[in-house]
Design an enzyme around this catalytic site. Structure first.
Site, PDB file in Angstrom:
ATOM      1  N   ALA A  16      16.551  27.609  29.567  1.00 39.15           N
ATOM      2  CA  ALA A  16      16.431  29.063  29.615  1.00 39.15           C
ATOM      3  C   ALA A  16      16.962  29.571  28.189  1.00 39.15           C
ATOM      4  O   ALA A  16      16.357  30.489  27.397  1.00 39.15           O
ATOM      5  CB  ALA A  16      17.381  29.590  30.382  1.00 39.15           C
ATOM      6  N   ALA A  17      17.859  28.770  27.506  1.00 36.37           N
ATOM      7  CA  ALA A  17      18.273  29.045  26.033  1.00 36.37           C
ATOM      8  C   ALA A  17      17.160  29.001  25.049  1.00 36.37           C
ATOM      9  O   ALA A  17      16.923  30.244  24.376  1.00 36.37           O
ATOM     10  CB  ALA A  17      19.438  28.463  25.789  1.00 36.37           C
ATOM     11  N   LYS A  36      12.233  17.026  25.488  1.00 37.63           N
ATOM     12  CA  LYS A  36      12.350  15.610  25.877  1.00 37.63           C
ATOM     13  C   LYS A  36      11.313  15.259  26.905  1.00 37.63           C
ATOM     14  O   LYS A  36      10.658  14.128  26.889  1.00 37.63           O
ATOM     15  CB  LYS A  36      13.758  15.214  26.631  1.00 37.63           C
ATOM     16  N   ALA A  47      18.188  25.543  38.273  1.00 34.06           N
ATOM     17  CA  ALA A  47      19.470  26.489  39.038  1.00 34.06           C
ATOM     18  C   ALA A  47      18.954  27.045  40.037  1.00 34.06           C
ATOM     19  O   ALA A  47      17.907  27.483  40.251  1.00 34.06           O
ATOM     20  CB  ALA A  47      19.311  27.463  37.669  1.00 34.06           C
ATOM     21  N   GLY A  50      21.576  31.892  40.807  1.00 37.22           N
ATOM     22  CA  GLY A  50      20.953  33.086  40.201  1.00 37.22           C
ATOM     23  C   GLY A  50      21.683  33.591  38.856  1.00 37.22           C
ATOM     24  O   GLY A  50      22.238  32.851  38.447  1.00 37.22           O
ATOM     25  N   GLU A 114      28.930  34.778  44.953  1.00 40.15           N
ATOM     26  CA  GLU A 114      29.410  33.300  44.608  1.00 40.15           C
ATOM     27  C   GLU A 114      30.951  33.390  44.347  1.00 40.15           C
ATOM     28  O   GLU A 114      31.695  34.489  44.166  1.00 40.15           O
ATOM     29  CB  GLU A 114      28.844  32.773  43.560  1.00 40.15           C
ATOM     30  N   HIS A 236      30.617  20.723  40.533  1.00 37.24           N
ATOM     31  CA  HIS A 236      30.611  21.553  41.551  1.00 37.24           C
ATOM     32  C   HIS A 236      30.852  20.908  42.959  1.00 37.24           C
ATOM     33  O   HIS A 236      30.598  19.822  43.154  1.00 37.24           O
ATOM     34  CB  HIS A 236      28.887  21.574  41.625  1.00 37.24           C
ATOM     35  N   ARG A 282      35.395  27.341  41.493  1.00 29.56           N
ATOM     36  CA  ARG A 282      35.067  26.142  41.585  1.00 29.56           C
ATOM     37  C   ARG A 282      35.915  24.957  41.721  1.00 29.56           C
ATOM     38  O   ARG A 282      35.950  24.066  42.285  1.00 29.56           O
ATOM     39  CB  ARG A 282      33.882  25.845  40.716  1.00 29.56           C
ATOM     40  N   HIS A 343      28.954  19.042  37.110  1.00 29.68           N
ATOM     41  CA  HIS A 343      27.666  19.768  36.981  1.00 29.68           C
ATOM     42  C   HIS A 343      27.599  20.644  35.615  1.00 29.68           C
ATOM     43  O   HIS A 343      26.313  21.152  35.281  1.00 29.68           O
ATOM     44  CB  HIS A 343      28.097  20.962  38.021  1.00 29.68           C
ATOM     45  N   ARG A 378      33.988  27.823  34.131  1.00 30.99           N
ATOM     46  CA  ARG A 378      32.932  28.856  33.986  1.00 30.99           C
ATOM     47  C   ARG A 378      32.958  29.634  35.464  1.00 30.99           C
ATOM     48  O   ARG A 378      32.855  28.868  36.511  1.00 30.99           O
ATOM     49  CB  ARG A 378      31.634  28.061  33.791  1.00 30.99           C
ATOM     50  N   SER A 383      26.040  31.068  33.506  1.00 30.55           N
ATOM     51  CA  SER A 383      25.646  30.195  32.439  1.00 30.55           C
ATOM     52  C   SER A 383      24.225  30.793  32.175  1.00 30.55           C
ATOM     53  O   SER A 383      23.997  30.694  31.026  1.00 30.55           O
ATOM     54  CB  SER A 383      25.511  28.660  32.954  1.00 30.55           C
TER      55      SER A 383
HETATM   56  P1  FAD Z   1      18.829  23.049  29.736  1.00 30.38           P
HETATM   57  O1  FAD Z   1      18.169  23.938  30.767  1.00 30.38           O
HETATM   58  O2  FAD Z   1      19.266  21.727  30.217  1.00 30.38           O
HETATM   59  O3  FAD Z   1      17.697  22.668  28.659  1.00 30.38           O
HETATM   60  C1  FAD Z   1      17.665  21.398  27.712  1.00 30.38           C
HETATM   61  C2  FAD Z   1      16.537  21.283  26.979  1.00 30.38           C
HETATM   62  O4  FAD Z   1      16.732  20.569  25.983  1.00 30.38           O
HETATM   63  C3  FAD Z   1      15.545  20.620  28.022  1.00 30.38           C
HETATM   64  O5  FAD Z   1      14.195  21.045  27.831  1.00 30.38           O
HETATM   65  C4  FAD Z   1      15.431  19.207  27.440  1.00 30.38           C
HETATM   66  O6  FAD Z   1      14.303  18.446  27.651  1.00 30.38           O
HETATM   67  C5  FAD Z   1      15.818  19.543  26.134  1.00 30.38           C
HETATM   68  N1  FAD Z   1      16.392  18.337  25.393  1.00 30.38           N
HETATM   69  C6  FAD Z   1      17.711  17.829  25.311  1.00 30.38           C
HETATM   70  N2  FAD Z   1      18.009  17.012  24.472  1.00 30.38           N
HETATM   71  C7  FAD Z   1      16.950  17.036  23.764  1.00 30.38           C
HETATM   72  C8  FAD Z   1      16.453  16.288  22.458  1.00 30.38           C
HETATM   73  N3  FAD Z   1      17.326  15.126  22.001  1.00 30.38           N
HETATM   74  N4  FAD Z   1      15.114  16.411  21.774  1.00 30.38           N
HETATM   75  C9  FAD Z   1      14.359  17.242  22.170  1.00 30.38           C
HETATM   76  N5  FAD Z   1      14.663  17.924  23.410  1.00 30.38           N
HETATM   77  C10 FAD Z   1      15.828  17.739  24.177  1.00 30.38           C
HETATM   78  N6  FAD Z   1      23.810  28.659  36.265  1.00 30.38           N
HETATM   79  C11 FAD Z   1      23.753  29.949  36.466  1.00 30.38           C
HETATM   80  O7  FAD Z   1      23.881  30.741  35.635  1.00 30.38           O
HETATM   81  N7  FAD Z   1      23.102  30.181  37.638  1.00 30.38           N
HETATM   82  C12 FAD Z   1      22.899  29.013  38.519  1.00 30.38           C
HETATM   83  O8  FAD Z   1      22.351  29.532  39.532  1.00 30.38           O
HETATM   84  C13 FAD Z   1      22.824  27.655  37.989  1.00 30.38           C
HETATM   85  N8  FAD Z   1      22.686  26.624  39.032  1.00 30.38           N
HETATM   86  C14 FAD Z   1      22.350  25.577  38.528  1.00 30.38           C
HETATM   87  C15 FAD Z   1      22.013  24.646  39.590  1.00 30.38           C
HETATM   88  C16 FAD Z   1      21.879  23.057  39.177  1.00 30.38           C
HETATM   89  C17 FAD Z   1      21.225  22.142  39.869  1.00 30.38           C
HETATM   90  C18 FAD Z   1      22.188  22.907  37.817  1.00 30.38           C
HETATM   91  C19 FAD Z   1      22.324  21.570  37.165  1.00 30.38           C
HETATM   92  C20 FAD Z   1      22.923  23.953  36.750  1.00 30.38           C
HETATM   93  C21 FAD Z   1      22.843  25.223  37.430  1.00 30.38           C
HETATM   94  N9  FAD Z   1      23.445  26.157  36.517  1.00 30.38           N
HETATM   95  C22 FAD Z   1      23.317  27.382  36.977  1.00 30.38           C
HETATM   96  C23 FAD Z   1      23.723  25.882  35.202  1.00 30.38           C
HETATM   97  C24 FAD Z   1      22.725  26.189  34.168  1.00 30.38           C
HETATM   98  O9  FAD Z   1      21.480  26.016  34.767  1.00 30.38           O
HETATM   99  C25 FAD Z   1      22.731  25.514  33.049  1.00 30.38           C
HETATM  100  O10 FAD Z   1      23.698  25.712  32.350  1.00 30.38           O
HETATM  101  C26 FAD Z   1      21.480  26.206  32.266  1.00 30.38           C
HETATM  102  O11 FAD Z   1      20.407  26.243  32.750  1.00 30.38           O
HETATM  103  C27 FAD Z   1      21.522  25.281  30.895  1.00 30.38           C
HETATM  104  O12 FAD Z   1      20.355  25.939  29.996  1.00 30.38           O
HETATM  105  P2  FAD Z   1      19.975  25.449  28.658  1.00 30.38           P
HETATM  106  O13 FAD Z   1      18.864  25.817  27.930  1.00 30.38           O
HETATM  107  O14 FAD Z   1      21.196  25.579  27.610  1.00 30.38           O
HETATM  108  O15 FAD Z   1      19.793  23.750  28.604  1.00 30.38           O
HETATM  109  C1  SIN Z   2      25.011  27.400  42.584  1.00 30.50           C
HETATM  110  O1  SIN Z   2      23.767  27.917  42.821  1.00 30.50           O
HETATM  111  O2  SIN Z   2      25.874  27.080  43.113  1.00 30.50           O
HETATM  112  C2  SIN Z   2      25.011  26.967  40.899  1.00 30.50           C
HETATM  113  C3  SIN Z   2      25.309  28.174  40.191  1.00 30.50           C
HETATM  114  C4  SIN Z   2      25.988  27.944  38.970  1.00 30.50           C
HETATM  115  O3  SIN Z   2      26.038  26.771  38.469  1.00 30.50           O
HETATM  116  O4  SIN Z   2      26.364  28.958  38.336  1.00 30.50           O
END
Ligand code: FAD
Ligand code: SIN
Length: 539
Positions: A16-17, A36, A47, A50, A114, A236, A282, A343, A378, A383
């Site tokens: 997402a970021a 990757k 995720a 929400g 939540e 979690h 949590r 988590h 958090r 997130s």
């Molecule tokens: P990520 O989404 O993890 O993306 C990382 C990216 O970097 C990937 O594309 C990966 O391939 C790439 N990458 C990593 N290392 C390298 C490298 N060395 N070289 C090239 N590419 C690389 N948060 C919420 O706010 N709401 C939720 O409902 C929620 N539910 C969740 C449920 C689960 C099961 C999990 C695991 C997490 C959840 N979270 C939730 C937390 C949230 O999803 C994550 O913190 C957030 O999505 C992180 O996003 P990001 O873009 O920082 O990293």
């Molecule tokens: C969940 O759906 O329980 C994950 C939410 C989060 O990590 O923020």
């Protein structure tokens, strides 16, 4: 043959970021994104619950801020909290413009609940919100003429150059392993954004995908950035407990919709730990489950939503219901076996409100960063919000500086003259297992000084072995990830040992009380110091 690429902005990570920053930037410059694996390699894709945002007029931004600060247990940066939650409605509009269709009820958003939120304010797409966001943003990115997306690329290390004028470092891109060819490529850029996610894969049990190996944190640390609050690893409370499915999350929204935690006897137990019961933050719920599991010598506890109407369960939790059904559990009649699992990484690369790090030209956003939003714990669904808010502000800051010239310095190619092909891959798999088990056993939900010291000794040995292996053999993705995880584990243990109190996600039996004079833990290569986030970053 190893290749060279050059671009305006290199975005490392397609969750997402990374996607959000790339889409904002692409209106103004050329963007190269590296991932990757495919789209599902990101935590964002998985995720469930929400995105937290105030959209109901009866709710308020100040209440969202107060809940965030309360969960953060005294270590949030209140300025960052208030500006981030205030931007949430605007972020939701951007997501809708990009095609995300949040669930609706009677012509307004269907909002779910939540732990730690004093109001229903979670926008969601059933129980697969991250997948909906990532799919829509990825489609947009693939269609955009200014975005070039490279899959199967693992960034190994950042390329930094000394800036003689400012006597500081500038990031000029990264060395990247192409896992299809085995060659190391040079990606040169004016600006680089680390959006590589968290490091929960450092623990034996985790809800995260395999790629959450802290690559961005480790790369930034090696390049000379400070990292902060690495001791705050979020567990979690409810990961599915099933021998064939070790990392499937059972969303906190199941508790938000009335799910009850029970012991194998059927007894409800959360009332013994917190008046908010299942909807306590949590850290409290995960510690309570851990306590009960250890006290009774049981393997798991149960999450029971079977008292809710079957149709409502299937409508709001189709993914969870299906996954449980695949394992013979009908959640409309049976309680779900659950355990806590690693988590989320609350700490990370220290950044300012624009996502800028200590190194010029280098930004860190999303789970890789430490912005000050989460403090010591958090709040649920903050997130994805942070990813999108900081993805947008990092992009805006870069856009203002786009007249920066690409440095003409010739970047040296990756030197493989001293290495050979590995003949002992077993060292890598053995060390992976040992690291993840040590982190789980000694640096988990409940810590002691002795356990942390034990972990530190193990990590020191592993670090020496891995560094030696890294110097002698050609890099592979497993080796790159393991090296990063060892470096991140070292930072976690170092931070945990320096915090002589219990607070938020860091609970140490030897120091059970909070210290009123607490500070954020900020590690720099020169020293370990505790500084306040309110101190401005050097620019
Ligand atoms: P990520 O989404 O993890 O993306 C990382 C990216 O970097 C990937 O594309 C990966 O391939 C790439 N990458 C990593 N290392 C390298 C490298 N060395 N070289 C090239 N590419 C690389 N948060 C919420 O706010 N709401 C939720 O409902 C929620 N539910 C969740 C449920 C689960 C099961 C999990 C695991 C997490 C959840 N979270 C939730 C937390 C949230 O999803 C994550 O913190 C957030 O999505 C992180 O996003 P990001 O873009 O920082 O990293
Ligand atoms: C969940 O759906 O329980 C994950 C939410 C989060 O990590 O923020």
């Amino acid at each position: 043959m190893s290749q060279r690429f050059s671009t305006d902005v290199l975005v490392i990570g397609g969750g997402a970021a990374g996607l959000c920053s790339a889409l904002n930037l692409a209106e103004h410059c050329r963007v190269t994104m590296l991932c990757k694996g495919g789209i599902e390699s990101s935590a964002s894709h998985w995720a469930q619950g929400g995105v937290a945002a105030v959209t109901n007029p009866a709710d308020s931004v100040s209440s969202h801020a107060a809940d965030t600060i309360s969960a953060g247990a005294g270590l949030c940066n209140e300025m960052i909290v208030s500006t981030t939650v205030a931007q949430a409605p605007e972020i939701i509009d951007s997501l809708i413009n990009w095609g995300v269709e949040f669930d609706q009820s009677q012509n307004s958003f269907h909002l779910t609940q939540e732990g730690g939120h004093s109001f229903r304010r979670i926008l969601h797409v059933a129980d697969a919100t991250g997948r909906a966001i990532n799919e829509r943003l990825t489609e947009r990115a693939l269609d955009h003429p200014n975005i070039e997306l490279f899959n199967d690329r693992v960034a190994i290390d950042l390329i930094t150059l000394d800036e003689t004028v400012k006597n500081s470092k500038h990031c000029a891109g990264a060395y990247v392993l192409n896992t299809s060819t085995g060659h190391v490529e040079v990606f040169q850029s004016k600006f680089t954004i680390l959006a590589t996610g968290g490091a929960s894969k450092g623990y034996l049990y985790t809800t995260n995908p395999d790629g959450s190996t802290g690559d961005g944190i480790a790369m930034a640390w090696r390049a000379g950035c400070r990292v902060a609050n690495m001791e705050f690893n979020q567990f979690h409370p409810t990961c599915l407990y099933h021998p064939l499915n070790k990392s499937f999350l059972i969303s906190e929204t199941v508790r938000g919709e009335g799910g009850i935690l029970r012991l194998p006897s059927g007894e409800r137990f959360m009332q013994r730990f917190d008046p908010r019961m299942e909807l306590a933050p949590r850290d409290i719920v995960a510690r309570a489950i851990d306590h009960e599991i250890k006290r009774l010598g049981i393997e798991c506890v149960y999450l029971d939503i079977s008292h809710r109407p079957k149709q409502a369960i299937e409508q709001q939790f189709p993914t969870i219901a299906q996954r449980c059904k695949d394992h013979g559990i009908d959640i409309s009649t049976d309680p779900i076996p659950v355990v806590p699992a690693a988590h989320y990484t609350c700490g990370g690369v220290l950044v300012d409100q624009k996502g800028a790090t200590d190194i010029s030209g280098l930004y860190a956003i999303g789970e890789t960063s430490c912005t000050g939003l989460h403090g010591a714990n958090r709040l649920a669904s903050n997130s994805l919000l942070e990813c999108l808010v900081f993805g947008t502000s990092a992009a805006r800051d870069i856009i203002e500086r786009l007249d920066t010239k690409l440095l003409q310095t010739k970047i040296p190619k990756w030197d493989e003259s001293q290495v050979t092909n590995s003949d002992e891959e077993v060292i890598i798999s053995h060390n992976w297992d040992e690291l993840r088990r040590s982190m789980w056993d000694y640096v988990g939900i409940v810590r002691t000084d002795k356990r942390l010291q034990r972990a530190q000794r193990r990590i020191e040995l592993l670090k020496q072995e891995i560094n030696e292996y890294y110097s002698n053999y050609r890099v592979s993705s497993d080796l790159i990830e393991l090296r990063n995880l060892i470096h991140v584990a070292d930072l976690i243990v170092h931070s945990a040992l320096s915090r002589k109190e219990s607070r938020g996600l860091h609970y140490n039996i030897d120091h059970p009380e909070p210290d009123p004079s607490t500070k954020n833990t900020i590690l720099s290569k020169k020293s370990v110091t505790a500084l306040d986030f309110s101190q401005p970053l050097a620019s």
